[in-house]
Design a protein around this motif. Structure first.
Motif, PDB file in Angstrom:
ATOM      1  N   PHE A 252     -17.464  53.983 -11.942  1.00 39.03           N
ATOM      2  CA  PHE A 252     -16.086  53.534 -12.163  1.00 39.03           C
ATOM      3  C   PHE A 252     -15.707  53.673 -13.634  1.00 39.03           C
ATOM      4  O   PHE A 252     -14.619  54.158 -13.966  1.00 39.03           O
ATOM      5  N   CYS A 253     -16.594  53.227 -14.505  1.00 41.04           N
ATOM      6  CA  CYS A 253     -16.302  53.274 -15.942  1.00 41.04           C
ATOM      7  C   CYS A 253     -16.078  54.706 -16.424  1.00 41.04           C
ATOM      8  O   CYS A 253     -15.174  54.958 -17.235  1.00 41.04           O
ATOM      9  N   HIS A 254     -16.877  55.627 -15.925  1.00 44.82           N
ATOM     10  CA  HIS A 254     -16.701  57.032 -16.320  1.00 44.82           C
ATOM     11  C   HIS A 254     -15.417  57.613 -15.725  1.00 44.82           C
ATOM     12  O   HIS A 254     -14.649  58.293 -16.412  1.00 44.82           O
ATOM     13  N   SER A 255     -15.161  57.313 -14.460  1.00 46.65           N
ATOM     14  CA  SER A 255     -13.970  57.868 -13.799  1.00 46.65           C
ATOM     15  C   SER A 255     -12.679  57.360 -14.435  1.00 46.65           C
ATOM     16  O   SER A 255     -11.706  58.115 -14.575  1.00 46.65           O
ATOM     17  N   PHE A 256     -12.664  56.097 -14.824  1.00 45.94           N
ATOM     18  CA  PHE A 256     -11.445  55.495 -15.368  1.00 45.94           C
ATOM     19  C   PHE A 256     -11.462  55.408 -16.901  1.00 45.94           C
ATOM     20  O   PHE A 256     -10.602  54.775 -17.488  1.00 45.94           O
ATOM     21  N   GLU A 257     -12.458  56.062 -17.491  1.00 39.39           N
ATOM     22  CA  GLU A 257     -12.565  56.170 -18.960  1.00 39.39           C
ATOM     23  C   GLU A 257     -12.481  54.797 -19.629  1.00 39.39           C
ATOM     24  O   GLU A 257     -11.684  54.574 -20.548  1.00 39.39           O
ATOM     25  N   ILE A 258     -13.324  53.894 -19.150  1.00 42.51           N
ATOM     26  CA  ILE A 258     -13.362  52.526 -19.680  1.00 42.51           C
ATOM     27  C   ILE A 258     -13.953  52.530 -21.086  1.00 42.51           C
ATOM     28  O   ILE A 258     -15.030  53.081 -21.318  1.00 42.51           O
TER      29      ILE A 258
ATOM     30  N   ILE B 183     -21.745  53.500 -22.261  1.00 44.31           N
ATOM     31  CA  ILE B 183     -20.591  52.612 -22.083  1.00 44.31           C
ATOM     32  C   ILE B 183     -20.773  51.389 -22.982  1.00 44.31           C
ATOM     33  O   ILE B 183     -21.842  50.762 -22.974  1.00 44.31           O
ATOM     34  N   LYS B 184     -19.750  51.031 -23.725  1.00 44.91           N
ATOM     35  CA  LYS B 184     -19.823  49.863 -24.592  1.00 44.91           C
ATOM     36  C   LYS B 184     -19.667  48.586 -23.766  1.00 44.91           C
ATOM     37  O   LYS B 184     -18.774  48.502 -22.922  1.00 44.91           O
ATOM     38  N   VAL B 185     -20.529  47.610 -24.045  1.00 48.12           N
ATOM     39  CA  VAL B 185     -20.529  46.366 -23.280  1.00 48.12           C
ATOM     40  C   VAL B 185     -20.569  45.189 -24.242  1.00 48.12           C
ATOM     41  O   VAL B 185     -21.399  45.149 -25.149  1.00 48.12           O
ATOM     42  N   PHE B 186     -19.692  44.218 -24.010  1.00 52.87           N
ATOM     43  CA  PHE B 186     -19.757  42.962 -24.747  1.00 52.87           C
ATOM     44  C   PHE B 186     -20.577  41.994 -23.921  1.00 52.87           C
ATOM     45  O   PHE B 186     -20.147  41.494 -22.887  1.00 52.87           O
ATOM     46  N   GLY B 187     -21.804  41.736 -24.379  1.00 57.45           N
ATOM     47  CA  GLY B 187     -22.738  40.871 -23.666  1.00 57.45           C
ATOM     48  C   GLY B 187     -24.154  41.239 -24.045  1.00 57.45           C
ATOM     49  O   GLY B 187     -24.425  42.374 -24.452  1.00 57.45           O
TER      50      GLY B 187
ATOM     51  N   ASP C 211     -23.539  44.255  -8.544  1.00 57.97           N
ATOM     52  CA  ASP C 211     -24.996  44.404  -8.454  1.00 57.97           C
ATOM     53  C   ASP C 211     -25.399  45.868  -8.309  1.00 57.97           C
ATOM     54  O   ASP C 211     -26.571  46.211  -8.502  1.00 57.97           O
ATOM     55  N   ASP C 212     -24.436  46.715  -7.961  1.00 59.81           N
ATOM     56  CA  ASP C 212     -24.675  48.160  -7.859  1.00 59.81           C
ATOM     57  C   ASP C 212     -24.298  48.777  -9.211  1.00 59.81           C
ATOM     58  O   ASP C 212     -23.156  49.180  -9.429  1.00 59.81           O
ATOM     59  N   HIS C 213     -25.250  48.828 -10.101  1.00 56.38           N
ATOM     60  CA  HIS C 213     -24.965  49.277 -11.458  1.00 56.38           C
ATOM     61  C   HIS C 213     -24.473  50.721 -11.504  1.00 56.38           C
ATOM     62  O   HIS C 213     -23.622  51.070 -12.337  1.00 56.38           O
ATOM     63  N   ASP C 214     -24.991  51.549 -10.607  1.00 53.30           N
ATOM     64  CA  ASP C 214     -24.532  52.947 -10.564  1.00 53.30           C
ATOM     65  C   ASP C 214     -23.048  53.028 -10.208  1.00 53.30           C
ATOM     66  O   ASP C 214     -22.310  53.862 -10.757  1.00 53.30           O
ATOM     67  N   ALA C 215     -22.607  52.147  -9.310  1.00 54.32           N
ATOM     68  CA  ALA C 215     -21.190  52.132  -8.926  1.00 54.32           C
ATOM     69  C   ALA C 215     -20.323  51.678 -10.099  1.00 54.32           C
ATOM     70  O   ALA C 215     -19.220  52.209 -10.314  1.00 54.32           O
ATOM     71  N   VAL C 216     -20.789  50.708 -10.856  1.00 52.59           N
ATOM     72  CA  VAL C 216     -20.041  50.238 -12.022  1.00 52.59           C
ATOM     73  C   VAL C 216     -19.966  51.341 -13.073  1.00 52.59           C
ATOM     74  O   VAL C 216     -18.904  51.591 -13.654  1.00 52.59           O
ATOM     75  N   ILE C 217     -21.075  52.028 -13.284  1.00 50.74           N
ATOM     76  CA  ILE C 217     -21.099  53.138 -14.245  1.00 50.74           C
ATOM     77  C   ILE C 217     -20.138  54.240 -13.804  1.00 50.74           C
ATOM     78  O   ILE C 217     -19.367  54.777 -14.617  1.00 50.74           O
TER      79      ILE C 217
END
Length: 435
Positions: free
Chosen positions: A65-71, A95-99, A57-63
């Motif tokens: 993580f994705c940047h740090s781990f190069e998702i 960030i690419k998202v399937f959904g 629910d914390d979209h900034d935290a998900v973003i």
């Protein structure tokens, strides 16, 4: 295709149920995959992904993580984060998202939205009324008569639907919605015509413009044998659905899916991701019961065991709007999954009970046990939800897949669990009569 460590893809899967275990199992088989992360995951998913703790629910935290781990790709499994809008900020952050987008996820998030879309774009469905208060809903029900269907407008984890065979049932269902039994989901009610026929689940992978058929299944919603008892999130499924032959698939694509894709684009909410049509096939042909905007659970489990192609390639094609360059191949075998649920489900499932024998069941030929609601504690596997295990098997026929699945169920030692004993009964009866 082979990949070097430098170009192997990093994927983040969001979810913790049987659907996500099936997705992680299939994604892990891709030669393109480098590392698969999952949040929050479950003990089964931990066998094929690295579990991480993220507040989705914390979209900034998900973003972050994705940047740090190069998702390279985020795959969203369940409906709730889609409806609350997780995809939009991630896509805005590159960030690419399937959904689907939050606007497109309204197809699942609001049953009234979908019914209005059907009315506007001539998509076959049952007649309906939308109501924000009980007296008007009850007056409509009395006018229409029973049987009739009452639905909480929003997300209710598969439990906000009452197929009322009597007026009293229907009126009670309206009260349940407006008295808060389904939380905010019941703030508005959709009352629908009762549709008669055979149900089927039909899936498409979509990229905003193209919709590619992605298999069919039949789900078993009622908790008890013979389709009796309360509605659930699903007690089992099998694939393919015999009724969804080539001719019926063409009709569904032409009459339902294609006008939905055009309609969503026209209203400014092009649909990308998984479009899951719950269908009723009656004497007048296919009609839409509802749309979901993600893989079904437990339908996903039987689809993944039959899919011959690389799921990651298909998802990337959808994200990159290149589905017109992809074809999807299926095993000729049937797949069937039996949901093992905790005592008390769907009302008050009992948690914390010990489950044994899963490894023995999983080791049987043509069997895969997907974890749906489990947790490891003190070296033991415990039930941690309502639907706990999905015992899945493949066979040349549904009858053969059914026999293998129930053989695997018999290996699992869990006195506080239960399952239906007749998953696949329609198809098995068809096969017997065809002999």
């Amino acid at each position: 295709m082979t990949t070097s460590p430098s170009d192997a893809l990093k994927v983040l899967l969001i979810g913790s149920g049987g659907r996500e275990h099936a997705l992680s199992w299939k994604l892990a088989a891709s030669p393109l995959l480098g590392t698969l992360y999952c949040t929050p995951g479950n003990p089964g998913i931990a066998e094929c992904a690295t579990l991480i703790d993220l507040d989705i629910d914390d979209h900034d935290a998900v973003i972050a993580f994705c940047h740090s781990f190069e998702i390279d790709l985020v795959v969203v499994g369940p409906e709730a984060p889609l409806v609350t809008g997780i995809t939009d900020p991630l896509i805005a952050a590159g960030i690419k998202v399937f959904g689907p987008s939050q606007a497109a996820a309204q197809l699942e998030g609001s049953k009234g939205f979908t019914k209005d879309l059907c009315a506007r774009f001539d998509i076959p469905t049952g007649s309906y009324g939308r109501f924000n208060n009980a007296p008007k809903a009850k007056a409509y029900i009395r006018e229409q008569g029973a049987p009739i269907v009452v639905k909480a407008d929003g997300l209710a984890a598969g439990k906000g639907v009452v197929v009322a065979m009597t007026l009293e049932e229907a009126l009670d269902a309206v009260d349940a919605c407006f008295e808060g039994h389904f939380g905010d989901a019941g703030a508005e009610v959709v009352v629908e015509e009762f549709l008669d026929g055979e149900e089927a689940s039909f899936f498409c992978i979509c990229d905003g413009t193209t919709a590619l058929p992605f298999g069919s299944a039949q789900d078993h919603k009622r908790v008890g044998d013979g389709d009796t008892g309360a509605n659930t999130g699903g007690m089992g499924a099998y694939s393919p659905a015999p009724i969804m032959d080539e001719a019926m698939t063409e009709r569904v694509m032409k009459e339902l899916i294609e006008p939905t894709m055009r309609g969503m684009a026209e209203i400014g909410a092009p649909f990308s991701g998984v479009l899951f049509a719950g269908l009723m096939i009656g004497k007048d042909g296919p009609k839409l019961i509802e749309y979901n905007t993600r893989f079904g659970d437990p339908e996903c489990q039987v689809l993944m065991t039959r899919l011959k192609d690389d799921l990651l390639v298909i998802m990337l094609a959808a994200v990159n709007k290149m589905l017109d360059q992809v074809s999807i191949r299926w095993s000729d075998d049937a797949a069937l999954t039996v949901v093992m649920a905790a005592e008390g489900y769907p009302a008050s499932p009992r948690k914390g009970t010990v489950i044994k024998g899963v490894e023995e069941a999983d080791a049987l030929p043509d069997v895969k046990v997907f974890h749906a609601g489990t947790v490891h504690k003190d070296g033991e596997l415990l039930a941690n939800g309502g639907r706990v295990l999905n015992v899945t098997a493949t066979g040349k026929t549904v009858s053969e897949a059914q026999a293998k699945a129930y053989q695997a169920v018999s290996k699992i030692d869990w006195p506080e669990g239960f399952c239906r004993s007749d998953i696949g009964w329609r198809a098995v009866e068809r096969e017997k009569s065809a002999r």
